[in-house]
Scaffold this motif. Structure first.
Motif, PDB file in Angstrom:
ATOM      1  N   LEU A  75      28.529  13.827 -16.636  1.00  0.00           N
ATOM      2  CA  LEU A  75      27.128  13.453 -16.844  1.00  0.00           C
ATOM      3  C   LEU A  75      27.044  12.132 -17.581  1.00  0.00           C
ATOM      4  CD1 LEU A  75      25.632  16.912 -17.973  1.00  0.00           C
ATOM      5  CD2 LEU A  75      25.670  15.931 -15.669  1.00  0.00           C
ATOM      6  N   ILE A  76      26.322  11.200 -16.975  1.00  0.00           N
ATOM      7  CA  ILE A  76      25.986   9.950 -17.653  1.00  0.00           C
ATOM      8  C   ILE A  76      24.582  10.166 -18.192  1.00  0.00           C
ATOM      9  CG2 ILE A  76      25.549   7.477 -17.347  1.00  0.00           C
ATOM     10  CD1 ILE A  76      27.246   7.699 -14.736  1.00  0.00           C
ATOM     11  N   VAL A  77      24.400   9.984 -19.492  1.00  0.00           N
ATOM     12  CA  VAL A  77      23.098  10.279 -20.093  1.00  0.00           C
ATOM     13  C   VAL A  77      22.520   9.018 -20.744  1.00  0.00           C
ATOM     14  CG1 VAL A  77      21.846  11.751 -21.708  1.00  0.00           C
ATOM     15  CG2 VAL A  77      23.785  12.678 -20.445  1.00  0.00           C
ATOM     16  N   ASP A  78      21.335   8.654 -20.257  1.00  0.00           N
ATOM     17  CA  ASP A  78      20.602   7.468 -20.705  1.00  0.00           C
ATOM     18  C   ASP A  78      19.758   7.888 -21.918  1.00  0.00           C
ATOM     19  OD1 ASP A  78      19.035   5.157 -20.843  1.00  0.00           O
ATOM     20  OD2 ASP A  78      18.472   5.169 -18.719  1.00  0.00           O
ATOM     21  N   ARG A  79      20.229   7.606 -23.130  1.00  0.00           N
ATOM     22  CA  ARG A  79      19.666   8.009 -24.424  1.00  0.00           C
ATOM     23  C   ARG A  79      19.905   9.500 -24.696  1.00  0.00           C
ATOM     24  NH1 ARG A  79      16.291   4.253 -26.833  1.00  0.00           N
ATOM     25  NH2 ARG A  79      15.124   2.840 -25.490  1.00  0.00           N
ATOM     26  N   TYR A  80      20.149   9.782 -26.012  1.00  0.00           N
ATOM     27  CA  TYR A  80      20.420  11.174 -26.409  1.00  0.00           C
ATOM     28  C   TYR A  80      19.970  11.351 -27.856  1.00  0.00           C
ATOM     29  CZ  TYR A  80      23.248  15.545 -26.134  1.00  0.00           C
ATOM     30  OH  TYR A  80      23.678  16.848 -26.111  1.00  0.00           O
ATOM     31  N   SER A  81      20.609  12.229 -28.592  1.00  0.00           N
ATOM     32  CA  SER A  81      20.182  12.554 -29.955  1.00  0.00           C
ATOM     33  C   SER A  81      20.126  11.340 -30.886  1.00  0.00           C
ATOM     34  CB  SER A  81      21.129  13.581 -30.558  1.00  0.00           C
ATOM     35  OG  SER A  81      21.130  14.745 -29.767  1.00  0.00           O
ATOM     36  N   TYR A  82      20.969  10.339 -30.624  1.00  0.00           N
ATOM     37  CA  TYR A  82      20.995   9.163 -31.504  1.00  0.00           C
ATOM     38  C   TYR A  82      19.685   8.395 -31.409  1.00  0.00           C
ATOM     39  CZ  TYR A  82      25.668  10.825 -30.929  1.00  0.00           C
ATOM     40  OH  TYR A  82      26.742  11.666 -30.851  1.00  0.00           O
ATOM     41  N   SER A  83      19.119   8.323 -30.202  1.00  0.00           N
ATOM     42  CA  SER A  83      17.779   7.732 -30.057  1.00  0.00           C
ATOM     43  C   SER A  83      16.788   8.554 -30.862  1.00  0.00           C
ATOM     44  CB  SER A  83      17.317   7.739 -28.591  1.00  0.00           C
ATOM     45  OG  SER A  83      17.941   6.737 -27.835  1.00  0.00           O
ATOM     46  N   GLY A  84      16.912   9.869 -30.733  1.00  0.00           N
ATOM     47  CA  GLY A  84      15.989  10.759 -31.423  1.00  0.00           C
ATOM     48  C   GLY A  84      15.969  10.482 -32.917  1.00  0.00           C
ATOM     49  N   VAL A  85      17.171  10.412 -33.517  1.00  0.00           N
ATOM     50  CA  VAL A  85      17.259  10.225 -34.958  1.00  0.00           C
ATOM     51  C   VAL A  85      16.900   8.792 -35.358  1.00  0.00           C
ATOM     52  CG1 VAL A  85      18.805  10.325 -36.960  1.00  0.00           C
ATOM     53  CG2 VAL A  85      18.961  12.071 -35.169  1.00  0.00           C
ATOM     54  N   ALA A  86      17.376   7.802 -34.608  1.00  0.00           N
ATOM     55  CA  ALA A  86      17.133   6.408 -34.984  1.00  0.00           C
ATOM     56  C   ALA A  86      15.640   6.066 -34.936  1.00  0.00           C
ATOM     57  CB  ALA A  86      17.933   5.459 -34.091  1.00  0.00           C
ATOM     58  N   GLU A 135      26.570  12.954 -12.276  1.00  0.00           N
ATOM     59  CA  GLU A 135      25.105  12.920 -12.234  1.00  0.00           C
ATOM     60  C   GLU A 135      24.601  12.002 -13.333  1.00  0.00           C
ATOM     61  OE1 GLU A 135      23.151  16.730 -12.415  1.00  0.00           O
ATOM     62  OE2 GLU A 135      24.355  17.521 -10.744  1.00  0.00           O
ATOM     63  N   LEU A 136      23.435  11.403 -13.072  1.00  0.00           N
ATOM     64  CA  LEU A 136      22.780  10.569 -14.081  1.00  0.00           C
ATOM     65  C   LEU A 136      21.576  11.323 -14.628  1.00  0.00           C
ATOM     66  CD1 LEU A 136      22.029   8.021 -15.611  1.00  0.00           C
ATOM     67  CD2 LEU A 136      21.294   6.983 -13.467  1.00  0.00           C
ATOM     68  N   TRP A 137      21.567  11.523 -15.957  1.00  0.00           N
ATOM     69  CA  TRP A 137      20.441  12.160 -16.641  1.00  0.00           C
ATOM     70  C   TRP A 137      19.835  11.159 -17.605  1.00  0.00           C
ATOM     71  CZ3 TRP A 137      21.292  17.884 -18.537  1.00  0.00           C
ATOM     72  CH2 TRP A 137      21.682  18.686 -17.440  1.00  0.00           C
ATOM     73  N   ARG A 138      18.593  11.427 -18.016  1.00  0.00           N
ATOM     74  CA  ARG A 138      17.997  10.572 -19.039  1.00  0.00           C
ATOM     75  C   ARG A 138      17.110  11.392 -19.964  1.00  0.00           C
ATOM     76  NH1 ARG A 138      14.213   6.199 -16.613  1.00  0.00           N
ATOM     77  NH2 ARG A 138      14.117   5.764 -18.828  1.00  0.00           N
ATOM     78  N   PHE A 139      17.050  10.934 -21.196  1.00  0.00           N
ATOM     79  CA  PHE A 139      16.110  11.509 -22.166  1.00  0.00           C
ATOM     80  C   PHE A 139      15.220  10.397 -22.691  1.00  0.00           C
ATOM     81  CE2 PHE A 139      19.545  14.688 -22.330  1.00  0.00           C
ATOM     82  CZ  PHE A 139      18.801  15.804 -21.969  1.00  0.00           C
ATOM     83  N   SER A 148      18.113  -3.179 -23.751  1.00  0.00           N
ATOM     84  CA  SER A 148      19.516  -3.558 -23.919  1.00  0.00           C
ATOM     85  C   SER A 148      20.279  -3.431 -22.603  1.00  0.00           C
ATOM     86  CB  SER A 148      20.170  -2.706 -25.014  1.00  0.00           C
ATOM     87  OG  SER A 148      20.027  -1.335 -24.742  1.00  0.00           O
ATOM     88  N   GLY A 149      19.678  -2.773 -21.628  1.00  0.00           N
ATOM     89  CA  GLY A 149      20.300  -2.662 -20.307  1.00  0.00           C
ATOM     90  C   GLY A 149      20.862  -1.281 -19.983  1.00  0.00           C
ATOM     91  N   LYS A 150      20.461  -0.275 -20.765  1.00  0.00           N
ATOM     92  CA  LYS A 150      20.989   1.070 -20.560  1.00  0.00           C
ATOM     93  C   LYS A 150      20.773   1.592 -19.141  1.00  0.00           C
ATOM     94  CE  LYS A 150      18.332   2.655 -23.713  1.00  0.00           C
ATOM     95  NZ  LYS A 150      17.742   1.339 -24.010  1.00  0.00           N
ATOM     96  N   SER A 151      19.523   1.542 -18.681  1.00  0.00           N
ATOM     97  CA  SER A 151      19.214   2.131 -17.365  1.00  0.00           C
ATOM     98  C   SER A 151      19.935   1.385 -16.244  1.00  0.00           C
ATOM     99  CB  SER A 151      17.706   2.153 -17.125  1.00  0.00           C
ATOM    100  OG  SER A 151      17.083   2.941 -18.124  1.00  0.00           O
ATOM    101  N   THR A 152      19.990   0.055 -16.373  1.00  0.00           N
ATOM    102  CA  THR A 152      20.718  -0.769 -15.391  1.00  0.00           C
ATOM    103  C   THR A 152      22.180  -0.336 -15.335  1.00  0.00           C
ATOM    104  OG1 THR A 152      19.306  -2.647 -15.991  1.00  0.00           O
ATOM    105  CG2 THR A 152      21.346  -3.161 -14.810  1.00  0.00           C
ATOM    106  N   GLN A 153      22.801  -0.215 -16.511  1.00  0.00           N
ATOM    107  CA  GLN A 153      24.227   0.097 -16.565  1.00  0.00           C
ATOM    108  C   GLN A 153      24.520   1.547 -16.185  1.00  0.00           C
ATOM    109  OE1 GLN A 153      26.668  -2.000 -16.738  1.00  0.00           O
ATOM    110  NE2 GLN A 153      25.391  -3.807 -17.146  1.00  0.00           N
ATOM    111  N   CYS A 154      23.610   2.444 -16.509  1.00  0.00           N
ATOM    112  CA  CYS A 154      23.800   3.853 -16.118  1.00  0.00           C
ATOM    113  C   CYS A 154      23.875   3.963 -14.597  1.00  0.00           C
ATOM    114  CB  CYS A 154      22.653   4.711 -16.644  1.00  0.00           C
ATOM    115  SG  CYS A 154      22.805   5.141 -18.379  1.00  0.00           S
ATOM    116  N   ALA A 155      22.994   3.246 -13.911  1.00  0.00           N
ATOM    117  CA  ALA A 155      22.964   3.297 -12.441  1.00  0.00           C
ATOM    118  C   ALA A 155      24.256   2.723 -11.862  1.00  0.00           C
ATOM    119  CB  ALA A 155      21.753   2.542 -11.915  1.00  0.00           C
ATOM    120  N   LYS A 156      24.744   1.632 -12.454  1.00  0.00           N
ATOM    121  CA  LYS A 156      25.987   1.011 -11.975  1.00  0.00           C
ATOM    122  C   LYS A 156      27.175   1.941 -12.211  1.00  0.00           C
ATOM    123  CE  LYS A 156      24.572  -3.825 -12.793  1.00  0.00           C
ATOM    124  NZ  LYS A 156      24.820  -4.420 -11.465  1.00  0.00           N
ATOM    125  N   LEU A 157      27.181   2.582 -13.384  1.00  0.00           N
ATOM    126  CA  LEU A 157      28.290   3.483 -13.712  1.00  0.00           C
ATOM    127  C   LEU A 157      28.296   4.701 -12.788  1.00  0.00           C
ATOM    128  CD1 LEU A 157      30.700   4.113 -15.544  1.00  0.00           C
ATOM    129  CD2 LEU A 157      29.103   5.176 -17.166  1.00  0.00           C
TER     130      LEU A 157
END
Ligand code: Z5A
Ligand code: MG
Length: 212
Positions: free
Chosen positions: A96-107, A41-45, A20-29
């Motif tokens: 903190l900009i976080v690329d995926r979080y608990s919602y990914s986990g549950v979904a 800072e940019l974090w990812r899960f 969907s473009g998360k990583s692309t947009q996280c870097a831009k943000l």
């Protein structure tokens, strides 16, 4: 200097289907917020660097097999192992900009058939995001973007189920961004929302916990 006197940082989460473009947009943000003078800072899960993260990475690349409940708890543990650092960073004024979080986990785990309440339980007590930006795209459109790779979950039928569970999880505070638009359009919309949240948090909006 005590943290109490500092404006706190914002916890900004990007969610959405694969491609969907998360990583692309996280870097831009990240460059936008840094450029506007906000420590960010940019974090990812999953965070694949930790030992738990390495188990997750092996599972995702089909190098290991794990029971669905087990991998769910590992994804959650991967967030718990970063929780105290997350709180420290936010309180010391870093956004903190976080690329995926608990919602990914549950979904993702719910899409495999695990009960949604069971999936949410281990996430209770993690820090709640100040903003969830959902990059909205159909699984078919997403698949056109270079096609899916070889990792688990990268199939259109499965992504459709994941999208349904994201729908169930979303609340009125989520910002739904049309991720089918050009990158620059998506970028501008995200910047507006993120800047608002950063300013709101700097003014003292308290941190809260999942799920509330
Ligand atoms: N998972 C889980 O089960 N439980 C959990 O708790 C967590 C995750 C946290 C790995 O995650 C898997 O783990 C994931 C969920 C599960 N499985 N799936 N599916 P990951 O974050 O490592 O997944 P990923 O493989 O990095 O996802 P993704 O492919 O990164 O998607 P993305 O970051 O959203 O997309 P992107 O890399 O920014 O962009 C994809 C391509 O589209 C790229 O070529 C871009 O140049 C292009 N693109 C981006 N934006 C546009 C626009 N606007 N127009 C046209 N093209 C674009
Ligand atoms: Mg990504």
């Amino acid at each position: 200097e005590s943290n109490a006197t500092k404006p706190r940082g914002a916890l900004i989460v990007l969610e959405g289907l694969d491609r969907s473009g998360k990583s692309t947009q996280c870097a831009k943000l990240l460059s936008f917020l840094e450029g506007s003078g906000h420590p960010t800072e940019l974090w990812r899960f999953p965070d694949r660097e930790t030992s738990v993260g390495q188990m997750i990475s092996a599972y995702l690349s089909n190098k290991s097999q794990l029971d669905d409940h087990t991998i769910h708890l590992l994804f959650s543990a991967n967030r718990w192992e970063k929780r105290s650092l997350m709180e420290e960073k936010l309180k010391s004024g870093t956004t903190l900009i976080v690329d995926r979080y608990s919602y990914s986990g549950v979904a993702f785990s719910s899409a495999k058939g695990l009960g949604i309440e069971w999936c949410k339980a281990p996430e209770i007590g993690l820090l709640a995001p100040d903003s969830v930006l959902y990059l909205d795209i159909s699984p078919e459109r997403a698949a056109e973007r270079g096609g899916y790779g070889d990792e688990r979950y990268e199939r259109v039928e499965f992504q459709r189920k994941v999208a349904d569970f994201y729908q169930t999880l979303r609340d009125s505070s989520w910002k739904i961004i049309d991720a089918g638009e050009a990158m620059e359009e998506v970028e501008k919309k995200i910047q507006e929302v993120a800047l608002d949240r950063v300013e709101e948090c700097a003014k003292g909006k308290p941190l809260s916990l999942l799920w509330s």
